[in-house]
Scaffold this active site. Structure first.
Site, PDB file in Angstrom:
ATOM      1  N   ASP A   1       4.977  -7.200  -0.654  1.00 31.68           N
ATOM      2  CA  ASP A   1       3.707  -7.473  -1.329  1.00 31.68           C
ATOM      3  C   ASP A   1       3.854  -8.771  -2.117  1.00 31.68           C
ATOM      4  OD1 ASP A   1       1.138  -6.931  -2.082  1.00 31.68           O
ATOM      5  OD2 ASP A   1       1.672  -5.442  -3.606  1.00 31.68           O
TER       6      ASP A   1
ATOM      7  N   GLU B   1      -9.025  -1.166  -0.882  1.00 27.74           N
ATOM      8  CA  GLU B   1      -8.670  -0.347  -2.057  1.00 27.74           C
ATOM      9  C   GLU B   1      -9.915  -0.016  -2.866  1.00 27.74           C
ATOM     10  OE1 GLU B   1      -5.400  -1.759  -4.454  1.00 27.74           O
ATOM     11  OE2 GLU B   1      -5.817  -0.316  -6.061  1.00 27.74           O
TER      12      GLU B   1
HETATM   13  O1  KIV Z   1       1.282  -2.915  -5.169  1.00 35.78           O
HETATM   14  C1  KIV Z   1       0.785  -1.971  -4.561  1.00 35.78           C
HETATM   15  O2  KIV Z   1       1.326  -0.880  -4.467  1.00 35.78           O
HETATM   16  C2  KIV Z   1      -0.510  -2.207  -3.946  1.00 35.78           C
HETATM   17  C3  KIV Z   1      -1.368  -1.008  -3.746  1.00 35.78           C
HETATM   18  C4  KIV Z   1      -2.049  -0.673  -5.010  1.00 35.78           C
HETATM   19  C5  KIV Z   1      -2.336  -1.226  -2.671  1.00 35.78           C
HETATM   20  O3  KIV Z   1      -0.865  -3.308  -3.698  1.00 35.78           O
END
Ligand code: KIV
Length: 287
Positions: free
Chosen positions: A88, A187
């Site tokens: 991410d 989301e």
């Molecule tokens: O960081 C995370 O876990 C996310 C989710 C909230 C979608 O981006």
């Protein structure tokens, strides 16, 4: 138990959408949890920047750094060799320029061995999505409630609840697919809006708080197992109460030690045969 599953690829995820099989996705931040997830058969794992709250105790995701994300992604990858693992992209790792976006997305692949990266935002980050794709990296878009820009959204608020807001989401989703992203996460979006987007797009569209009509579901593992205590979003279903189990275990340990009920003989190492008597003689030298 040995896992005999073949590595999950982006093509497998696409085929699951085509045949209507729901995709399962969880966050994971550490080696043991990722091992459990691999064993449980999750197809996808996200090393979310939610690790800021779930692991480091920050109030939100803004302070999370690339280095933190890489360390956790690497552990998850090692524990889950067959899951499709996504890194991410944290705040300010891609907003600044296409060059930063490509360099940081590349770090996730080179240093942590993930399969794809996820970044938040719609139309306004299309150039970043294209730049990362041009580097040969699989991209997952993320729209709706985007925590990194929750300040602009006026807080952690569901999106697409008015026709105008739903239209903006649809435009974002179409642009993300058109740019070449191979996955999309919605989301905190109403089910009918999410369902329409999932039907309209050919790429897998996943939901976290976006209802049942998407191609799969994501939850934050710390919510699912009942470990994260600070708050619980409406869309979370808790499947366990790990906080209670762990706290009870620790309380029992504290009590046992205070009561001298632990460690009992079974938890002790014993001297080798014949050494005990000699030891008693030897310590006389110190008396
Ligand atoms: O960081 C995370 O876990 C996310 C989710 C909230 C979608 O981006």
């Amino acid at each position: 138990m040995a896992n005999t599953r073949k590595k999950v690829s982006i093509l497998d995820l696409r085929k699951m959408k085509e045949r209507g099989e729901k995709i399962t996705w969880l966050t994971a931040y550490d080696y043991p949890t990722a091992q459990f997830a691999e064993e449980a058969g999750l197809e996808m794992l996200l090393v979310g920047d939610s690790l800021g709250m779930c692991v480091y105790g920050y109030e939100g995701t803004i302070p999370v750094t690339m280095d933190q994300c890489i360390v956790h992604s690497e552990a998850v990858r090692r524990a889950a060799p067959t899951a499709f693992v996504l890194g991410d992209m944290p705040f300010m790792s891609y907003q600044t320029s296409n060059e930063d976006a490509v360099a940081n997305a590349g770090r996730f692949l080179k240093e942590a061995g993930v399969d794809a990266v996820k970044l938040e935002g719609g139309l306004r980050i299309i150039p970043r999505i294209r730049a990362i794709l041009d580097a040969g990296i699989v991209v997952c878009g993320h729209i709706g409630l985007t925590p990194q820009s929750s300040g602009q959204l006026g807080g952690h608020k569901a999106q697409g609840r008015t026709v105008e807001s739903a239209r903006l989401l649809i435009e974002d989703a179409l642009a993300i697919e058109e740019a070449g992203a191979q996955l999309l996460l919605l989301e905190a979006v109403p089910p009918e809006v999410a369902g329409f987007i999932a039907k309209k797009l050919t790429i897998p569209v996943l939901s976290i708080g976006a209802g049942p009509y998407c191609d799969g579901q994501l939850l934050i593992v710390s919510d699912l197992i009942g470990q994260f205590q600070a708050f619980t979003p409406k869309f979370v279903k808790k499947y366990a109460n790990v906080a209670q189990v762990v706290t009870d275990a620790m309380r029992a340990y504290v009590k046992d030690v205070k009561d001298e009920a632990f460690p009992t003989d079974e938890y002790c190492y014993h001297m080798l045969k014949g050494e005990s008597e000699k030891f008693k003689d030897m310590i006389k030298d110190y008396e």
